[in-house]
Enzyme design. Structure first.
Site, PDB file in Angstrom:
ATOM      1  N   MET A  50      -1.208  20.783   9.573  1.00  0.00           N
ATOM      2  CA  MET A  50      -1.167  22.221   9.363  1.00  0.00           C
ATOM      3  C   MET A  50      -1.086  22.571   7.876  1.00  0.00           C
ATOM      4  O   MET A  50      -0.732  21.739   7.051  1.00  0.00           O
ATOM      5  CB  MET A  50       0.050  22.824  10.071  1.00  0.00           C
ATOM      6  CG  MET A  50       0.062  22.691  11.571  1.00  0.00           C
ATOM      7  SD  MET A  50       1.540  23.418  12.326  1.00  0.00           S
ATOM      8  CE  MET A  50       1.194  25.173  12.125  1.00  0.00           C
ATOM      9  N   HIS A  51      -1.423  23.816   7.559  1.00  0.00           N
ATOM     10  CA  HIS A  51      -1.151  24.474   6.269  1.00  0.00           C
ATOM     11  C   HIS A  51      -2.044  24.024   5.111  1.00  0.00           C
ATOM     12  O   HIS A  51      -2.201  24.771   4.143  1.00  0.00           O
ATOM     13  CB  HIS A  51       0.304  24.265   5.828  1.00  0.00           C
ATOM     14  CG  HIS A  51       1.329  24.473   6.881  1.00  0.00           C
ATOM     15  ND1 HIS A  51       1.386  25.597   7.674  1.00  0.00           N
ATOM     16  CD2 HIS A  51       2.361  23.682   7.286  1.00  0.00           C
ATOM     17  CE1 HIS A  51       2.403  25.495   8.501  1.00  0.00           C
ATOM     18  NE2 HIS A  51       3.009  24.350   8.310  1.00  0.00           N
ATOM     19  N   ASP A  97      -1.524  20.351  14.666  1.00  0.00           N
ATOM     20  CA  ASP A  97      -1.033  19.096  15.244  1.00  0.00           C
ATOM     21  C   ASP A  97       0.194  19.275  16.131  1.00  0.00           C
ATOM     22  O   ASP A  97       0.290  18.652  17.197  1.00  0.00           O
ATOM     23  CB  ASP A  97      -0.781  18.046  14.152  1.00  0.00           C
ATOM     24  CG  ASP A  97       0.143  18.514  13.035  1.00  0.00           C
ATOM     25  OD1 ASP A  97       0.650  19.662  13.099  1.00  0.00           O
ATOM     26  OD2 ASP A  97       0.361  17.738  12.090  1.00  0.00           O
TER      27      ASP A  97
END
Length: 517
Positions: free
Chosen positions: A82-83, A243
């Site tokens: 992520m991110h 995820d």
């Protein structure tokens, strides 16, 4: 027999698995590593083209392993870290290395978002439901604008790593609601990027791609990718999920009452919710789930398995030698030793804040500690204190999820917690978690992590199942449950209260020690 493929674009590498939809069994897998660059202290970057190359190589290995059965592949689902920000120009070429989720260069940008009179903490809670933290995507764009203005001027699209792989597989731009939730620019309640927030910080809405549910199609495998991998052209590629959301689907966390406890280097508690809930102080992350129309709350502790590994490496010489003689994992020795001590570890409490802490303290200055040592303290007490401390840290997130009312939504009810990662392998730790969490803990048939959840999302997106829930019901089954012991749970409530108080007692001292280090 239909086959679906799940791809997980992780931080250390990419994993791809092929799963039979009739039995839910993984029949082939492939893993590719790629480097991580740290050009400055606190920076973490990767070349997005490494993600794409790893995906093509892994898919080629799966195709070879499947042989004639490659023609049975019905869908590919995606997941990943992520991110992390993949930055593309007008020609969809990579502008610079991706800035990863674990990169901490954006402290000033996070402070600027909080100080922005049009945003602030109240605006963040209302618009996106999450604090401005260094890991999120939006602060990375603000850092780029301030420090690499020429690169920022070229940015036309920002993608998550899995979405970049999706672009290379299909030629299509897009993301899903769960990954979009981790940008700090997306409103989970509206399931849309927040025009109000982006306008306030001066970032064009157009740089973010269209978002859709996690089981929505992104595109189809191009002829070029088919030729490079040996898979048939035209296979549907489903958007997939972040995820943690995909990992939750892979454990069957698709209905109210279910939560996930994951112990890797870090620790995660994730609970399914039917409505968008924002914890009043935003100590929990609040994101869209991979289940369409649903959400999840998530707490993160920075050193869960990492704290246990530290204990093994620094204080576990005897356990490592015993493990070598017995040909077992040192963690098994530590767990067995811990089980010989009484609950409460002889009055010793371990604080696992070796890397600071995220939930519930959001305190980078927090540090680890053994408190309560005496001349009677044994190695078994220390081992038990470490496992209890990590479990208390996870329980802090559960307590926040169960507490209070916000946004008109009821307290989160948690009836069962499904385990994954290191804690799932130890019978002693499973019972400890059940006792501290005061809820049954369960082990499922799923052992492949987020890639397995991505495969389920692919199956649902390709129409092999009517819904994500139906796919999870077909694939994921509980194989064992452990119930909490009421007497031990009562004892642990008392010890957990002491654990929580110790952080407050030591918070100022942690900062003083940090200055002296």
């Amino acid at each position: 027999m239909a086959i679906v493929i799940g791809i997980d674009v992780g931080t250390s590498g990419l994993k791809a698995i092929a799963v039979e939809t009739e039995r839910g069994a993984a029949v082939a897998s492939a893993h590719r590593e790629y480097p991580l660059s740290t050009p400055h202290a606190g920076w973490a970057e990767q070349d997005p083209e490494d993600f794409a190359a790893a995906a093509l190589s892994a898919l080629g290995e799966l195709a070879r392993a499947l042989g004639p059965r490659r023609d049975d592949v019905r869908a590919i689902g995606l997941t990943g870290q992520m991110h992390s920000a993949v930055l593309l120009d007008e020609a969809q070429a990579v502008i610079r290395p991706a800035i990863l989720w674990c990169d901490t260069r954006t402290t000033a940008e996070c402070e600027a978002i909080r100080a922005n009179p049009k945003v602030g903490d109240a605006g963040l809670a209302r618009l996106v439901g999450n604090r401005a933290l260094e890991g999120f995507t939006l602060p990375k764009l603000l850092w780029l604008r301030a420090n690499e203005p020429e690169a920022f001027a070229r940015v036309r699209t920002v993608l998550m790593p899995k979405d970049f792989v999706g672009l290379r597989l299909t030629g299509e731009l897009g993301t899903d609601d769960s990954d979009a939730s981790g940008t700090l620019a997306f409103s989970p309640g509206d399931r849309a990027f927040s025009a109000e927030l982006l306008s306030a910080v001066g970032v064009p809405r157009a740089v973010f791609p269209k978002s859709a549910p996690s089981n929505a199609p992104l595109g189809k495998l191009t002829p070029e990718v088919a030729a490079a991998t040996g898979l048939p052209a035209g296979i549907p590629v489903v958007r997939g999920a972040a995820d943690n959301a995909a990992g939750a689907v892979g454990l069957g966390i698709v209905r109210p009452g279910r939560a996930m406890a994951s112990v890797g280097t870090s620790g995660v508690i994730l609970a399914h919710t039917d409505s968008w809930i924002v914890e009043p102080e935003m100590r929990l992350h609040s994101f869209c789930h991979a289940v369409p129309g649903r959400f999840y709350l998530m707490g993160v502790m920075l050193a869960a398995g990492g704290a246990l590994r530290w204990y093994r490496d620094v204080l576990g010489d005897g356990e490592r030698m015993a493990a070598e003689l017995r040909k077992v994992d040192p963690y098994e020795i530590i767990s067995d030793t811990a089980s010989t001590a009484r609950p409460g570890a002889g009055g010793v409490v371990f604080l696992p804040y070796l890397m600071g802490e995220r939930t519930p303290h959001n305190d980078a200055a927090a540090r680890g500690a053994f408190v309560g040592l005496s001349a009677r303290t044994t190695k078994a007490d220390l081992s038990r204190a470490v496992l209890e401390g990590i479990t208390f840290g996870l329980a802090d997130s559960l307590d926040l999820m169960r507490a209070g009312q916000t946004n008109g939504a009821s307290t989160v009810s948690i009836d069962e917690i499904r385990l994954t990662g290191g804690g799932a392998r130890s019978p002693f730790w499973r019972q400890l978690m059940a006792d501290v969490f005061e809820a049954p803990v369960a082990i499922t048939t799923s052992t492949e992590g987020p890639a397995y959840g991505a495969a389920l999302l692919g199956a649902a997106g390709a129409g092999l199942f009517a819904s994500v829930e139906e796919a999870a019901d077909a694939f994921v089954h509980v194989v064992s449950r452990v119930a909490p012991d009421p007497a031990r749970s009562a004892r642990y409530r008392e010890i957990h209260a002491v654990y929580r108080g110790l952080y407050n007692d030591l918070r100022v001292r942690f900062r003083e020690l940090g200055k002296l280090a």
